[in-house]
Design an enzyme around this catalytic site. Structure first.
Site, PDB file in Angstrom:
ATOM      1  N   LYS A  45       8.426  -0.108  -1.938  1.00 37.64           N
ATOM      2  CA  LYS A  45       7.460  -0.349  -0.674  1.00 37.64           C
ATOM      3  C   LYS A  45       6.581   0.616  -0.456  1.00 37.64           C
ATOM      4  O   LYS A  45       6.008   1.459  -1.325  1.00 37.64           O
ATOM      5  CB  LYS A  45       9.320   0.396   0.122  1.00 37.64           C
ATOM      6  CG  LYS A  45       8.212   1.185   1.063  1.00 37.64           C
ATOM      7  CD  LYS A  45       8.283  -0.317   2.511  1.00 37.64           C
ATOM      8  CE  LYS A  45       8.395   0.229   4.078  1.00 37.64           C
ATOM      9  NZ  LYS A  45       7.947  -0.494   5.027  1.00 37.64           N
ATOM     10  N   CYS A 131      -0.816  -2.484   7.506  1.00 40.25           N
ATOM     11  CA  CYS A 131       0.441  -2.310   8.389  1.00 40.25           C
ATOM     12  C   CYS A 131       0.351  -2.015  10.203  1.00 40.25           C
ATOM     13  O   CYS A 131      -0.271  -1.012  10.144  1.00 40.25           O
ATOM     14  CB  CYS A 131       0.971  -1.160   7.909  1.00 40.25           C
ATOM     15  SG  CYS A 131       2.620  -0.268   9.195  1.00 40.25           S
TER      16      CYS A 131
HETATM   17  C1  DHB Z   1       5.722  -0.865   7.580  1.00 44.49           C
HETATM   18  C2  DHB Z   1       4.781  -2.757   7.932  1.00 44.49           C
HETATM   19  C3  DHB Z   1       4.474  -3.412   7.353  1.00 44.49           C
HETATM   20  O1  DHB Z   1       3.736  -4.788   7.665  1.00 44.49           O
HETATM   21  C4  DHB Z   1       3.495  -2.673   6.115  1.00 44.49           C
HETATM   22  O2  DHB Z   1       2.540  -3.166   5.600  1.00 44.49           O
HETATM   23  C5  DHB Z   1       3.896  -1.710   6.230  1.00 44.49           C
HETATM   24  C6  DHB Z   1       5.292  -1.125   6.647  1.00 44.49           C
HETATM   25  C7  DHB Z   1       7.072  -0.724   8.302  1.00 44.49           C
HETATM   26  O3  DHB Z   1       6.500  -0.726   9.528  1.00 44.49           O
HETATM   27  O4  DHB Z   1       7.559   0.473   7.569  1.00 44.49           O
END
Ligand code: DHB
Length: 311
Positions: A45, A131
């Site tokens: 993540k 993001c």
């Molecule tokens: C999140 C969503 C994304 O598309 C990303 O690249 C990184 C984080 C999020 O909302 O956590």
């Protein structure tokens, strides 16, 4: 013998399928499940310097043709993922894994990259420039000047394998401008694409996620045509030393084949993995191998990038 073997940044992987960052990768338990599946590797993540709770729930919703999310970068913090990856390097020195990160500011991004540079991590780093879900923070990769500055500054000190996660672009001029920036830097890959940012899904008379009054990143079947266009646009424009990872709308072997035809060297599964669990890697692998066998392909190189155009 049909093989799904691939290479990214000089590392070999037995399978070209893996998770997309954000799915099945928040905790060591989830990452272990991907590691022990048929997937070729995993990515963690997207990590920030310190742990984050993310946005209020509900913040992810499965819908018939995909998903919508506004998670807000919940994660355990960079040290959690780095510690786990360093442990895995000891126990599984023959495998390489991906670490995703981005700071809440350019300064924080450099602190994160310096942490990785100064650590014993010997895998692949993905800098997330896309993001869409943190209120008040625009997607970095839609601002080519900021992207150029961050990459120039980063490559002044960072010399481990580095790639970037991109949002979808929707204009040919933007493909050209983005590729021009990326071609100036020793990137190992670009990953196309993150979710299509700031869509909306309505049930009865209401949005389905709480953050940002329902605006959220769209994934799944909705985004495959946009994804394939981005994979191929960058395959056409980038120096061959910059590989393409394809992410978006992969539910089947056929979907993965289309990504590879467009030029992807690795294919990530996001929404469908969230919906179906890690067993999806085995099913999609078998489907992809069956199509390859039918077409007489033995390896990805037999059809990678060989998309046919109409005369
Ligand atoms: C999140 C969503 C994304 O598309 C990303 O690249 C990184 C984080 C999020 O909302 O956590």
């Amino acid at each position: 013998m049909v093989s799904l073997k691939t290479q990214i940044a000089g590392f070999s992987f037995d399978n070209c399928l893996m998770n997309a960052a954000g799915v099945a990768c928040m905790t060591v338990e989830e990452l272990e499940a991907v590691r022990q599946s048929s997937a070729g590797t995993f990515i963690t993540k997207t990590a920030t310097l310190t742990p984050r709770q993310g946005n209020p729930e509900p913040r992810y919703h499965d819908v018939p043709l995909g998903s919508i999310n506004s998670m807000g970068l919940p994660n355990q913090g960079i040290d959690y993922y780095l510690d786990y990856l360093l442990t895995l390097q000891e126990s599984h020195p023959q495998r390489a894994f991906f670490l995703s990160l981005v700071g809440m500011s350019p300064d924080e991004t450099h602190m994160l990259l310096k942490k990785v540079q100064n650590s014993g991590f010997n895998g692949i780093t993905e800098l997330n420039l896309s993001c869409p879900n943190v209120p008040g923070k625009p997607q970095i990769a839609y601002d080519f000047e900021t992207t150029e500055r961050i990459l120039s500054e980063a490559f002044a000190y960072f010399d481990k394998p580095l790639g970037i996660k991109l949002p979808p672009y929707f204009d040919i001029v933007h493909f050209d401008q983005a590729a021009e920036v990326f071609n100036r830097h020793p990137l190992k890959f670009v990953n196309c694409v993150n979710s299509i940012g700031n869509g909306m899904y309505i049930e009865d008379e209401s949005v389905v996620i709480r953050p940002k009054n329902g605006f959220g990143g769209i994934g799944g079947q909705y985004i495959k045509p946009t994804t394939l266009a981005n994979v191929h646009a960058f395959y056409q424009r980038l120096d061959p030393s910059i590989q393409i990872i394809g992410t978006g709308g992969v539910y089947s072997g056929r979907d993965a084949l289309e990504h590879i035809l467009c030029g992807a060297s690795m294919v990530q599964i996001g929404t469908a993995l969230h919906q179906q669990g890690v067993g999806i890697f085995e099913r999609v692998s078998l489907e992809l191998k069956a199509i390859m066998a039918q077409k007489g392909y033995e390896k990805l190189e037999d059809f990678k990038g060989k998309l046919k155009y109409l005369a």
